[in-house]
Design a protein around this motif. Sequence first.
Motif, PDB file in Angstrom:
ATOM      1  N   ILE A   2     -45.440  52.183  18.699  1.00 18.21           N
ATOM      2  CA  ILE A   2     -44.262  52.804  19.296  1.00 18.21           C
ATOM      3  C   ILE A   2     -43.005  52.205  18.678  1.00 18.21           C
ATOM      4  N   GLU A   3     -41.865  52.864  18.918  1.00 15.46           N
ATOM      5  CA  GLU A   3     -40.596  52.367  18.394  1.00 15.46           C
ATOM      6  C   GLU A   3     -39.578  52.086  19.486  1.00 15.46           C
ATOM      7  N   LYS A   4     -39.916  52.379  20.722  1.00 13.99           N
ATOM      8  CA  LYS A   4     -39.021  52.141  21.854  1.00 13.99           C
ATOM      9  C   LYS A   4     -39.867  52.085  23.121  1.00 13.99           C
ATOM     10  N   ALA A   5     -39.224  51.759  24.239  1.00 18.49           N
ATOM     11  CA  ALA A   5     -39.950  51.668  25.502  1.00 18.49           C
ATOM     12  C   ALA A   5     -40.575  53.011  25.865  1.00 18.49           C
ATOM     13  N   LEU A   6     -41.791  52.946  26.388  1.00 11.24           N
ATOM     14  CA  LEU A   6     -42.461  54.153  26.847  1.00 11.24           C
ATOM     15  C   LEU A   6     -41.805  54.664  28.121  1.00 11.24           C
ATOM     16  N   THR A   7     -41.650  55.964  28.226  1.00 11.50           N
ATOM     17  CA  THR A   7     -41.166  56.567  29.462  1.00 11.50           C
ATOM     18  C   THR A   7     -42.346  56.725  30.414  1.00 11.50           C
ATOM     19  N   SER A   8     -42.076  57.014  31.675  1.00  7.32           N
ATOM     20  CA  SER A   8     -43.170  57.228  32.624  1.00  7.32           C
ATOM     21  C   SER A   8     -44.016  58.425  32.194  1.00  7.32           C
ATOM     22  N   ALA A   9     -43.392  59.446  31.620  1.00  9.41           N
ATOM     23  CA  ALA A   9     -44.146  60.603  31.137  1.00  9.41           C
ATOM     24  C   ALA A   9     -45.042  60.216  29.963  1.00  9.41           C
ATOM     25  N   ASP A  10     -44.547  59.364  29.081  1.00 10.90           N
ATOM     26  CA  ASP A  10     -45.359  58.890  27.951  1.00 10.90           C
ATOM     27  C   ASP A  10     -46.573  58.117  28.455  1.00 10.90           C
ATOM     28  N   VAL A  27     -50.576  47.364  21.792  1.00 19.01           N
ATOM     29  CA  VAL A  27     -49.333  48.034  21.418  1.00 19.01           C
ATOM     30  C   VAL A  27     -48.595  47.247  20.345  1.00 19.01           C
ATOM     31  N   LEU A  28     -48.190  47.965  19.301  1.00 17.24           N
ATOM     32  CA  LEU A  28     -47.295  47.418  18.295  1.00 17.24           C
ATOM     33  C   LEU A  28     -45.976  48.159  18.422  1.00 17.24           C
ATOM     34  N   LEU A  29     -44.883  47.424  18.467  1.00 16.08           N
ATOM     35  CA  LEU A  29     -43.570  48.040  18.548  1.00 16.08           C
ATOM     36  C   LEU A  29     -42.708  47.509  17.423  1.00 16.08           C
ATOM     37  N   GLN A  30     -42.157  48.432  16.653  1.00 15.78           N
ATOM     38  CA  GLN A  30     -41.155  48.041  15.672  1.00 15.78           C
ATOM     39  C   GLN A  30     -39.846  48.637  16.153  1.00 15.78           C
ATOM     40  N   PRO A  31     -38.862  47.786  16.443  1.00 15.27           N
ATOM     41  CA  PRO A  31     -37.592  48.304  16.943  1.00 15.27           C
ATOM     42  C   PRO A  31     -36.992  49.333  16.001  1.00 15.27           C
ATOM     43  N   GLY A  70     -36.101  45.174  21.370  1.00 15.41           N
ATOM     44  CA  GLY A  70     -37.507  45.487  21.150  1.00 15.41           C
ATOM     45  C   GLY A  70     -38.419  44.688  22.062  1.00 15.41           C
ATOM     46  N   GLU A  71     -38.099  43.416  22.247  1.00 14.79           N
ATOM     47  CA  GLU A  71     -38.901  42.574  23.144  1.00 14.79           C
ATOM     48  C   GLU A  71     -38.861  43.113  24.571  1.00 14.79           C
ATOM     49  N   ARG A  72     -37.678  43.527  25.017  1.00  8.41           N
ATOM     50  CA  ARG A  72     -37.570  44.098  26.370  1.00  8.41           C
ATOM     51  C   ARG A  72     -38.336  45.421  26.460  1.00  8.41           C
ATOM     52  N   ALA A  73     -38.224  46.252  25.436  1.00  7.72           N
ATOM     53  CA  ALA A  73     -38.923  47.539  25.430  1.00  7.72           C
ATOM     54  C   ALA A  73     -40.435  47.337  25.460  1.00  7.72           C
ATOM     55  N   LEU A  74     -40.918  46.363  24.727  1.00 10.61           N
ATOM     56  CA  LEU A  74     -42.349  46.072  24.705  1.00 10.61           C
ATOM     57  C   LEU A  74     -42.812  45.585  26.076  1.00 10.61           C
ATOM     58  N   GLU A  75     -42.046  44.696  26.681  1.00  8.84           N
ATOM     59  CA  GLU A  75     -42.388  44.167  28.003  1.00  8.84           C
ATOM     60  C   GLU A  75     -42.462  45.291  29.044  1.00  8.84           C
ATOM     61  N   VAL A  76     -41.478  46.176  29.031  1.00  9.21           N
ATOM     62  CA  VAL A  76     -41.457  47.307  29.961  1.00  9.21           C
ATOM     63  C   VAL A  76     -42.662  48.217  29.730  1.00  9.21           C
ATOM     64  N   SER A  77     -42.967  48.486  28.479  1.00  5.33           N
ATOM     65  CA  SER A  77     -44.074  49.383  28.143  1.00  5.33           C
ATOM     66  C   SER A  77     -45.415  48.802  28.572  1.00  5.33           C
ATOM     67  N   ALA A  88     -53.435  46.071  28.786  1.00  2.00           N
ATOM     68  CA  ALA A  88     -52.467  46.292  27.713  1.00  2.00           C
ATOM     69  C   ALA A  88     -51.911  44.959  27.244  1.00  2.00           C
ATOM     70  N   GLU A  89     -51.857  44.811  25.947  1.00  6.00           N
ATOM     71  CA  GLU A  89     -51.206  43.669  25.324  1.00  6.00           C
ATOM     72  C   GLU A  89     -50.474  44.187  24.113  1.00  6.00           C
ATOM     73  N   GLY A  90     -49.540  43.411  23.611  1.00  9.83           N
ATOM     74  CA  GLY A  90     -48.788  43.919  22.477  1.00  9.83           C
ATOM     75  C   GLY A  90     -47.936  42.869  21.815  1.00  9.83           C
ATOM     76  N   ARG A  91     -47.315  43.302  20.723  1.00 13.63           N
ATOM     77  CA  ARG A  91     -46.435  42.415  19.974  1.00 13.63           C
ATOM     78  C   ARG A  91     -45.451  43.239  19.151  1.00 13.63           C
ATOM     79  N   LEU A  92     -44.348  42.589  18.811  1.00 21.27           N
ATOM     80  CA  LEU A  92     -43.370  43.206  17.927  1.00 21.27           C
ATOM     81  C   LEU A  92     -43.833  43.086  16.488  1.00 21.27           C
ATOM     82  N   VAL A  93     -43.469  44.058  15.695  1.00 25.41           N
ATOM     83  CA  VAL A  93     -43.758  44.040  14.267  1.00 25.41           C
ATOM     84  C   VAL A  93     -42.425  44.120  13.550  1.00 25.41           C
ATOM     85  N   GLU A  94     -42.151  43.150  12.726  1.00 23.18           N
ATOM     86  CA  GLU A  94     -40.867  43.147  12.036  1.00 23.18           C
ATOM     87  C   GLU A  94     -40.966  43.672  10.608  1.00 23.18           C
TER      88      GLU A  94
END
Length: 151
Positions: A2-10, A27-31, A70-77, A88-94
């Motif tokens: 993902i690239e941003k926080a997931l919405t409830s619909a997502d 989950v991998l998130l790249q801001p 990105g860290e906040r978005a990942l935490e929320v997701s 669910a677990e995840g990390r940021l990808v830079e």
Amino acid sequence: MIEKALTSADVEFVTTLHGDEPVAFHVLLQPRGEQADRLLRAIDDVALGEIDEAVREAETPEGDEARSMGERALEVSLKALRTTGDTAEGRLVEDHPLDALRKLVEEVNADEVIVLTDPHYVEEFFHRDWASRARHKVGVPVLKLFSHSKA
């Protein structure tokens, strides 16, 4: 991926894809500020008819500010995914998100990859979007989904 926080619909969409089967999300998130240059993002905004957004692309956070967001978005997701009863677990990808994705698929023996982003028409047209490129790299099915709303 993902690239941003997931919405409830997502969250509802991805957690119901497999019915009642238990699912573990990695989950991998790249801001967003780190993934594409401003010109491509502005062209995508124009293609979507969002001229005001195209003008504001220069305001998109980058560097440390994007990482913090990105860290906040990942935490929320992750929290949202866990509230459904799934793990669910995840990390940021830079850097090099597709290399990180391939490595994660091997580490966890993933059955499939879900790429959930806003539309990126320029990259998609040239098959340079994450999903198109991942299909040649990860060795498992790749499902491309569009986020249900802009954040």
